[in-house]
Write a protein that holds these residues in place. Structure first.
Motif, PDB file in Angstrom:
ATOM      1  N   UNK A 261       4.797  57.652  45.314  1.00 27.69           N
ATOM      2  CA  UNK A 261       6.160  57.138  45.419  1.00 27.69           C
ATOM      3  C   UNK A 261       6.347  55.790  44.731  1.00 27.69           C
ATOM      4  N   UNK A 262       5.273  55.262  44.151  1.00 26.92           N
ATOM      5  CA  UNK A 262       5.392  54.003  43.414  1.00 26.92           C
ATOM      6  C   UNK A 262       4.480  52.899  43.891  1.00 26.92           C
ATOM      7  N   UNK A 263       4.037  52.981  45.153  1.00 25.66           N
ATOM      8  CA  UNK A 263       3.178  51.924  45.676  1.00 25.66           C
ATOM      9  C   UNK A 263       1.849  51.865  44.919  1.00 25.66           C
ATOM     10  N   UNK A 264       1.372  53.028  44.484  1.00 27.12           N
ATOM     11  CA  UNK A 264       0.092  53.075  43.797  1.00 27.12           C
ATOM     12  C   UNK A 264       0.124  52.371  42.446  1.00 27.12           C
ATOM     13  N   UNK A 265       1.098  52.714  41.612  1.00 26.89           N
ATOM     14  CA  UNK A 265       1.165  52.077  40.296  1.00 26.89           C
ATOM     15  C   UNK A 265       1.441  50.587  40.418  1.00 26.89           C
ATOM     16  N   UNK A 266       2.226  50.203  41.415  1.00 27.95           N
ATOM     17  CA  UNK A 266       2.461  48.777  41.639  1.00 27.95           C
ATOM     18  C   UNK A 266       1.160  48.066  41.997  1.00 27.95           C
ATOM     19  N   UNK A 267       0.362  48.686  42.881  1.00 23.72           N
ATOM     20  CA  UNK A 267      -0.912  48.084  43.272  1.00 23.72           C
ATOM     21  C   UNK A 267      -1.884  48.045  42.099  1.00 23.72           C
ATOM     22  N   UNK A 268      -1.905  49.100  41.295  1.00 25.72           N
ATOM     23  CA  UNK A 268      -2.797  49.109  40.129  1.00 25.72           C
ATOM     24  C   UNK A 268      -2.406  48.025  39.124  1.00 25.72           C
ATOM     25  N   UNK A 269      -1.109  47.822  38.947  1.00 20.84           N
ATOM     26  CA  UNK A 269      -0.662  46.754  38.057  1.00 20.84           C
ATOM     27  C   UNK A 269      -1.089  45.394  38.593  1.00 20.84           C
ATOM     28  N   UNK A 270      -0.935  45.199  39.897  1.00 27.87           N
ATOM     29  CA  UNK A 270      -1.347  43.944  40.521  1.00 27.87           C
ATOM     30  C   UNK A 270      -2.854  43.747  40.389  1.00 27.87           C
ATOM     31  N   UNK A 271      -3.614  44.820  40.587  1.00 29.31           N
ATOM     32  CA  UNK A 271      -5.060  44.738  40.481  1.00 29.31           C
ATOM     33  C   UNK A 271      -5.479  44.382  39.055  1.00 29.31           C
ATOM     34  N   UNK A 272      -4.817  44.990  38.066  1.00 28.88           N
ATOM     35  CA  UNK A 272      -5.117  44.663  36.676  1.00 28.88           C
ATOM     36  C   UNK A 272      -4.873  43.191  36.376  1.00 28.88           C
ATOM     37  N   UNK A 273      -3.832  42.619  36.959  1.00 28.88           N
ATOM     38  CA  UNK A 273      -3.555  41.189  36.752  1.00 28.88           C
ATOM     39  C   UNK A 273      -4.672  40.328  37.340  1.00 28.88           C
ATOM     40  N   UNK A 274      -5.159  40.693  38.534  1.00 24.37           N
ATOM     41  CA  UNK A 274      -6.237  39.912  39.149  1.00 24.37           C
ATOM     42  C   UNK A 274      -7.509  39.981  38.298  1.00 24.37           C
ATOM     43  N   UNK A 275      -7.822  41.161  37.772  1.00 23.76           N
ATOM     44  CA  UNK A 275      -9.010  41.302  36.927  1.00 23.76           C
ATOM     45  C   UNK A 275      -8.868  40.421  35.691  1.00 23.76           C
ATOM     46  N   UNK A 276      -7.700  40.479  35.053  1.00 23.78           N
ATOM     47  CA  UNK A 276      -7.471  39.673  33.861  1.00 23.78           C
ATOM     48  C   UNK A 276      -7.565  38.183  34.137  1.00 23.78           C
ATOM     49  N   UNK A 277      -7.063  37.755  35.300  1.00 23.26           N
ATOM     50  CA  UNK A 277      -7.113  36.336  35.645  1.00 23.26           C
ATOM     51  C   UNK A 277      -8.548  35.844  35.817  1.00 23.26           C
TER      52      UNK A 277
END
Length: 382
Positions: A261-277
């Protein structure tokens, strides 16, 4: 002598709940179990949950099991008597235990190195000339190197249409997905390594635990309808052990629904940002893991690793020690990033690492050489 600062609340980088702690519930009155073995009676909605996992992977259908161990115990009984089992020597132990079951059947089991495809090609040809059908076992995603070379494996297996590629995709499912881009390096949909690489095919079987990506301790075997029908008829654990509980199956279905429903892709995007940081803050450091939430710090000695882990623990940061097959006496210090970590959490971790490298505290007497050599290594990289 410098005193250690009083740590803030403990910051944990050891949990593999990559998308964060799930908030799941079961309906009141749902029975924990039916009391029947799965082979005798399995609720239709259990099968629908498993099929939803399979579809995300680009496979036809699936079956639930309490764990990947249950599935690996049984799945290689489907291999014909003339099969040969190839196992990636670095595969997660549960998959290797499944290969041991094949040994009990008298099948040859051959370990191979994923980075030596010419040798694998020669061995496959040798056994093919003996009339044996290859089954190749591998992890879908390798924590240090990224996705396994699944396309190359399928090409090597293609001359025998009866061959099978069997992967454990526990690490990747729910975390990576189709069509990765620089803006969304983990891709979309969370279907795991197969959609991440754009692969599918009738000769692929996947064993996946949902415990990491979706936070539900239940496993799924996915593949073609023909393979799953055979497994359902012959799997001994579906007769002689407890089935998946209704509570776990319901939680898995709920997690899949929320993710889609969208929570997954939102969390994956957030996770990708943390990895990049974290990778940007530690640019130039001996960090492996690429765009995956498990980031490993490769230090020169076991003393250096243990001292740094202790240093972080004193400052309220918990890290994970992992064995390194290539350096058995030197563990890796790993940080499991999660979507519910904040940018401030990552900055706090990076700040402690940078401060330690710039001016490490007085070490224990037995570790002085390790710390000094590590500090010199970082000085040379800066």
């Amino acid at each position: 002598m410098r005193s250690s600062p009083r740590p803030a609340a403990m910051l944990d980088f050891t949990s593999a709940l990559y998308l964060g702690t799930p908030r799941l519930s079961v309906p009141a009155g749902l029975a924990l179990t039916t009391g029947y073995p799965a082979a005798l009676q399995e609720p239709g909605w259990h099968r629908r949950v498993a099929a939803a996992v399979a579809r995300r992977q680009g496979l036809e259908t699936g079956l639930l099991a309490p764990s990947t161990l249950h599935l690996f115990w049984d799945v290689l009984t489907l291999a014909p008597a003339a099969a040969v089992i190839f196992v990636d020597e670095a595969m997660y132990p549960v998959g290797q235990w499944g290969a041991s079951r094949a040994l009990l059947r008298g099948l040859p089991v051959v370990a191979f190195a994923a980075d030596n495809l010419p040798d694998l090609r020669r061995r496959l040809l040798t056994y093919r000339q003996q009339g044996r059908t290859p089954w190749l076992l591998t992890d879908g995603w390798r924590l240090a190197q990224g996705p396994a070379p699944l396309s190359a494996y399928l090409n090597l297996l293609r001359p025998d249409p009866r061959s099978v590629l069997l992967l454990d995709d526990t690490q990747a499912f729910g975390v990576v997905g189709a069509a990765p881009t620089p803006e969304r390096p983990l891709g979309q949909g969370g279907g795991g390594t197969l959609p991440y690489l754009g692969l599918r095919g009738p000769g692929i079987l996947s064993i996946t635990s949902l415990a990491k990506g979706l936070g539900v301790p239940v496993a799924v075997l996915a593949g073609s309808r023909a393979w799953l029908a055979r497994f359902g008829r012959h799997a001994a654990t579906r007769v002689h052990s407890s089935p998946v509980s209704n509570w776990h199956a319901w939680a898995a279905g709920q997690a899949l629904t929320r993710d889609a429903a969208g929570a997954g892709d939102q969390a994956r995007h957030q996770l990708g940002r943390r990895i990049g940081e974290l990778r940007a803050a530690l640019a130039g450091w001996p960090l492996s893991g690429g765009w995956f939430p498990v980031q490993k710090l490769l230090l020169p000695t076991a003393g250096a690793v243990l001292c740094l882990q202790h240093y972080l623990e004193q400052r309220g940061v918990r890290a994970l020690l992992l064995a390194d097959a290539r350096r058995p006496t030197v563990p890796q210090l790993a940080f499991c990033l999660r979507a519910d970590h904040s940018a401030a959490d990552v900055a706090r971790l990076a700040g402690h690492l940078l401060a330690w490298a710039a001016a490490p505290p007085p070490p224990a007497p037995s570790s002085s050489n390790s710390l000094n050599s590590l500090r010199h290594e970082y000085d040379a990289q800066s």
